[in-house]
Design an enzyme around this catalytic site. Sequence first.
Site, mmCIF file in Angstrom:
data_model
loop_
_atom_site.group_PDB
_atom_site.id
_atom_site.type_symbol
_atom_site.label_atom_id
_atom_site.label_comp_id
_atom_site.label_asym_id
_atom_site.label_seq_id
_atom_site.Cartn_x
_atom_site.Cartn_y
_atom_site.Cartn_z
ATOM 1 N N HIS A 169 0.851 -1.187 0.000
ATOM 2 C CA HIS A 169 0.000 0.000 0.000
ATOM 3 C C HIS A 169 0.886 1.237 0.000
ATOM 4 O O HIS A 169 1.886 1.287 0.710
ATOM 5 C CB HIS A 169 -0.890 0.003 1.248
ATOM 6 C CG HIS A 169 -1.739 1.239 1.335
ATOM 7 N ND1 HIS A 169 -2.917 1.359 0.647
ATOM 8 C CD2 HIS A 169 -1.567 2.414 1.990
ATOM 9 C CE1 HIS A 169 -3.444 2.551 0.880
ATOM 10 N NE2 HIS A 169 -2.638 3.207 1.694
ATOM 11 N N ASP B 87 -15.079 2.757 8.193
ATOM 12 C CA ASP B 87 -14.012 3.689 7.801
ATOM 13 C C ASP B 87 -14.529 4.691 6.770
ATOM 14 O O ASP B 87 -14.222 5.884 6.836
ATOM 15 C CB ASP B 87 -12.818 2.912 7.234
ATOM 16 C CG ASP B 87 -11.801 3.846 6.614
ATOM 17 O OD1 ASP B 87 -11.266 4.697 7.346
ATOM 18 O OD2 ASP B 87 -11.573 3.776 5.399
ATOM 19 N N ARG C 137 -14.557 12.865 9.053
ATOM 20 C CA ARG C 137 -13.244 13.474 9.346
ATOM 21 C C ARG C 137 -12.944 14.594 8.358
ATOM 22 O O ARG C 137 -12.375 15.629 8.716
ATOM 23 C CB ARG C 137 -12.127 12.416 9.255
ATOM 24 C CG ARG C 137 -12.100 11.465 10.436
ATOM 25 C CD ARG C 137 -11.199 10.275 10.153
ATOM 26 N NE ARG C 137 -9.832 10.646 9.841
ATOM 27 C CZ ARG C 137 -8.987 9.888 9.142
ATOM 28 N NH1 ARG C 137 -9.362 8.708 8.681
ATOM 29 N NH2 ARG C 137 -7.761 10.298 8.905
ATOM 30 N N SER D 267 -7.376 3.541 9.515
ATOM 31 C CA SER D 267 -8.123 3.593 8.264
ATOM 32 C C SER D 267 -7.398 2.780 7.179
ATOM 33 O O SER D 267 -7.985 1.906 6.523
ATOM 34 C CB SER D 267 -8.269 5.066 7.857
ATOM 35 O OG SER D 267 -8.658 5.199 6.521
ATOM 36 N N LYS E 121 -8.354 -1.441 5.712
ATOM 37 C CA LYS E 121 -8.680 -1.795 4.325
ATOM 38 C C LYS E 121 -7.773 -2.927 3.816
ATOM 39 O O LYS E 121 -8.210 -3.803 3.085
ATOM 40 C CB LYS E 121 -8.583 -0.560 3.424
ATOM 41 C CG LYS E 121 -9.805 0.352 3.650
ATOM 42 C CD LYS E 121 -9.745 1.615 2.851
ATOM 43 C CE LYS E 121 -8.826 2.614 3.470
ATOM 44 N NZ LYS E 121 -9.220 4.004 3.430
HETATM 45 N N1 URA Z 1 -5.737 7.175 3.375
HETATM 46 C C1 URA Z 1 -6.693 6.436 3.972
HETATM 47 O O1 URA Z 1 -7.102 5.401 3.449
HETATM 48 N N2 URA Z 1 -7.176 6.849 5.151
HETATM 49 C C2 URA Z 1 -6.749 7.964 5.771
HETATM 50 O O2 URA Z 1 -7.227 8.281 6.837
HETATM 51 C C3 URA Z 1 -5.770 8.735 5.132
HETATM 52 C C4 URA Z 1 -5.263 8.305 3.926
#
Ligand code: URA
Length: 433
Positions: free
Chosen positions: A82, A161, A168, A183, A187
């Site tokens: 990632h 999320d 947010r 977050s 994922k």
């Molecule tokens: N990328 C994400 O997936 N989540 C965040 O909070 C910030 C960047």
Amino acid sequence: MRAIDIIEKKKKNYALSKEEIDFMVQGYTNGEIPDYQMAAFLMTIYFNGMSYKEIADMTESFVNSGDTVDLSKINGIKVDKHSTGGVGDKISIIVIPLVALCGVPVAKMSGRGLGHTGGTIDKLESIDGFRVELSPEEFIENVNKYKMAIVGQTANLTPADKKIYALRDVTATIDSIPLIASSIMSKKIASGADAIVLDVKVGSGAFMKDLDDARELAKTMVSIGKNLNRNTIAVITNMDQPLGYEVGNSNEVKEAIKVLSGKGAKDETEVALTIASFMCLLGGAFDDFDEAYRDLENKINSGLALEKLKELIKIQGGNPDVVDNPELLPKAKNTFLVKSELEGYVNEIDAESVGISAMLLGAGRKTKEDSINYGAGITLKKKIGDYVNKGEVICELHTDLDSVNEAYEKILSAYVIKDQVPEEKPYVYEVIQ
Ligand code: URA
């Protein structure tokens, strides 16, 4: 349990239990806890932070809020990667064939681009016929057979999320390390990864503008991995300028092909080989980083890597001829030359501005609904450290538009040109494991 008591507890900076965190996350996701209480809760986290244990509990709660991808039918250790987001970041396209060649299964789920950063799925879709929608059976079969497959995200992963991220975004709580780390990691875990390599970008074009923050984010994500039994390594890499020379969808595929043929720019070659080497280590193909790195270099120099990319394109329905003949990739109608108004050394190229400029040319989306032009993008002719004369071309803008004033101004302002030679910075800063 009551939301107000949990907010009060975090406000006083006490650690929350797993049950309390779960109560807030699931309650908000299913609509029982209103926006205003979740907003207050997020702000207490913003100011007081969370322990590694709390962050891992929050991550697990995000994962449990939706579907998870079952990759158990794939043999071997599934290693995902990632990137925290950069401009010109085509590293995934480079590492998928490399890692697969080492026998480590790459079951990649990727996203589309939004705003100033591009998405791997859009880039690959610039190849004629490339399909990113595979059935779960085809996805698993391809990974078992060829050790690689890539799909766009479709399942209902981590809805908590998604909902919390949107809140947010409007409550000034994006830039909180516990919230960013949970977050991102939720994922990856929901997509079925056994092990994860994180490319944490630092610099003008990244979420994290300085090394201390990037290091803290990296350590936090690695600790989540430890807590939730996913071997995780974070590599902190430079995003003071775009990676390589190409930005935009087909442009970046072209440049990924170059890297896999051994003719790539130094920065993205080093970053890609570093990420791929750690993926191979976590996947059990090698015990030693240097050995993995050398082996991957050999796979590039021998032409095997390029053949594997062709195979990836073919099994996903795309035209593999683009590898030998990148001119087959979509091209924009017009090219505009951006000329320097100053003379001196390039000291900075604000990556975010380059990304916005590319988006304005048609390479990216302002909103999720926008369509993109695969041939649009930017070719940088000068990078940090290069000398430029007044009137010399610093980059080319590729677009179907007939006028490019805004994009032109944006990219011109991204270049900072000074008399002094800039300090040289590494491409890879640190590895956290
Ligand atoms: N990328 C994400 O997936 N989540 C965040 O909070 C910030 C960047």
